[in-house]
Scaffold this active site. Sequence first.
Site, short mmCIF file in Angstrom:
data_model
loop_
_atom_site.label_atom_id
_atom_site.label_comp_id
_atom_site.label_asym_id
_atom_site.label_seq_id
_atom_site.Cartn_x
_atom_site.Cartn_y
_atom_site.Cartn_z
N GLY A 79 0.86 -1.18 0.00
CA GLY A 79 0.00 0.00 0.00
C GLY A 79 0.89 1.22 0.00
O GLY A 79 1.42 1.60 1.04
N LEU A 80 1.10 1.81 -1.17
CA LEU A 80 1.95 3.00 -1.26
C LEU A 80 1.09 4.23 -1.00
O LEU A 80 0.18 4.52 -1.77
CB LEU A 80 2.57 3.13 -2.66
CG LEU A 80 3.82 2.30 -2.98
CD1 LEU A 80 4.30 2.63 -4.39
CD2 LEU A 80 4.95 2.56 -1.99
N SER A 81 1.36 4.93 0.10
CA SER A 81 0.48 6.04 0.46
C SER A 81 1.03 7.38 -0.01
O SER A 81 0.39 8.41 0.16
CB SER A 81 0.33 6.09 1.98
OG SER A 81 1.59 6.39 2.55
N GLY A 126 3.88 8.40 1.27
CA GLY A 126 4.70 8.84 2.40
C GLY A 126 6.03 8.10 2.41
O GLY A 126 6.24 7.15 1.65
N VAL A 127 6.93 8.50 3.29
CA VAL A 127 8.27 7.93 3.32
C VAL A 127 8.25 6.48 3.83
O VAL A 127 9.02 5.62 3.35
CB VAL A 127 9.24 8.82 4.15
CG1 VAL A 127 8.87 8.84 5.62
CG2 VAL A 127 10.69 8.36 3.96
N ASP A 128 7.39 6.17 4.78
CA ASP A 128 7.41 4.84 5.39
C ASP A 128 7.07 3.74 4.39
O ASP A 128 7.76 2.73 4.28
CB ASP A 128 6.45 4.78 6.59
CG ASP A 128 6.85 5.77 7.69
OD1 ASP A 128 8.05 6.08 7.79
OD2 ASP A 128 5.96 6.24 8.41
N SER A 129 5.98 3.94 3.65
CA SER A 129 5.59 2.90 2.68
C SER A 129 6.57 2.85 1.50
O SER A 129 6.79 1.79 0.92
CB SER A 129 4.15 3.10 2.20
OG SER A 129 4.00 4.35 1.56
N CYS A 175 -9.84 1.80 10.02
CA CYS A 175 -9.36 1.84 8.65
C CYS A 175 -8.44 0.65 8.37
O CYS A 175 -8.48 0.05 7.31
CB CYS A 175 -8.62 3.15 8.41
SG CYS A 175 -8.06 3.33 6.74
N CYS A 182 -6.89 8.88 8.59
CA CYS A 182 -6.22 7.87 7.79
C CYS A 182 -6.63 8.01 6.34
O CYS A 182 -7.80 7.81 6.00
CB CYS A 182 -6.66 6.53 8.38
SG CYS A 182 -6.68 5.19 7.26
#
Length: 395
Positions: free
Chosen positions: A7-9, A11-14, A100, A200
């Site tokens: 799940g690429l949101s 943001g840096v984390d994903s 979510c 979310c």
Amino acid sequence: MKRVIVGLSGGVDSSVAAYLLKEQGYEVIGLFMKNWHDDSVTISDECPWLDDSNDAMLVADKLGIPFQTVDLSEQYKERIVDYMFDEYQKGRTPNPDVLCNREIKFDVFMKIALDLGADFVATGHYCRKGVLQRDGKEIYQLLAGVDDNKDQSYFLCQLSQAQLSKALFPIGELTKPEVRKIATEQNLVTADKKDSQGLCFIGKVRLPEFLQQKLQPKEGVIVEIPSEKEIYSQVEPEFNSEADQFAYLTRKIEYHITDGKVVGKHQGAHYFTKGQRKGLAVGGTVEPLFVIETDVKENVIYTGQGKEHPGLLKKALFVSNDEVHWIREDLKLRLDETLEVKARIRYRQPLQNATLHQVDNGLYVVFEELQSAITEGQFVAWYLNDELVGSGVIS
């Protein structure tokens, strides 16, 4: 080769999660979830999901992985937004992020991923997954992230064994600075991007304004209850059983306008939540006012001065049986059993010592220390060491 859908949101984390999986030899596909497109709600004219989906696409491009967008806004509205309105109207405070994860990312989204032939679904959550062998069966564990500052296991407290079996959390062993460092080294466009705030995946939405569109404002009064009120100094009665004592500890104090003085007005009790201090717009008190109770039927907000006001503090909470959820089903308590745990009633709260008591209609969580603003509709999660083993909706 195992296929993982991330799940690429945007943001840096994903982004870093996707990079790590690729390094580990998985076949990686990036999927962006579009969960919202009611532009009347977002603040100003920025369109966060467009920027985010664009960033996600650039990251996928840089990593050389396929990318697509899925529109889940219909399911999101049904399962998250409608639920939230419903809860707020009842005077409860929902946690959309926990929901979510349970309803969207690890259910609707996971089904789409599995239909696309994925073996696993991965997200950029700061938590880890463990596996135990019991009687020839695998049992999955949800473990806290290594970065104490960022541990997000709480948000996943409603996941099931089936969902965990298909989940991967590639950055759970890393700290946030390490994640940013990898993103910078790999020249990912999201390396310096600020962490997303707000609901979310909806982006920058302000909750009260969002709710005000659906819940009609109606003026009511704000009442201040003095902390030396006699309701707080009652002597504990004699109890016939532990269960009676717990029921007493978790009881809801009934307030009436006559218990205090009217100090202001508000635009709707359903916009406020226990423990809230902002937005009351009442000055002139020695210590700041906190919401100690909302009465949505009578449309009254009860407040008290200071963090230590007795109306905010409680030692126990109750979860009814149908809202108790064990991630570790093998640890589920039977009637009259107890379990010593560490628990939290909100994200980022330091873990508190507590004991679970299973009674016939539900589970009591009894804390060693008084807890502030135990809020109906929020989630309590309990841990053994760094493993989140169960959770429930506070009733």
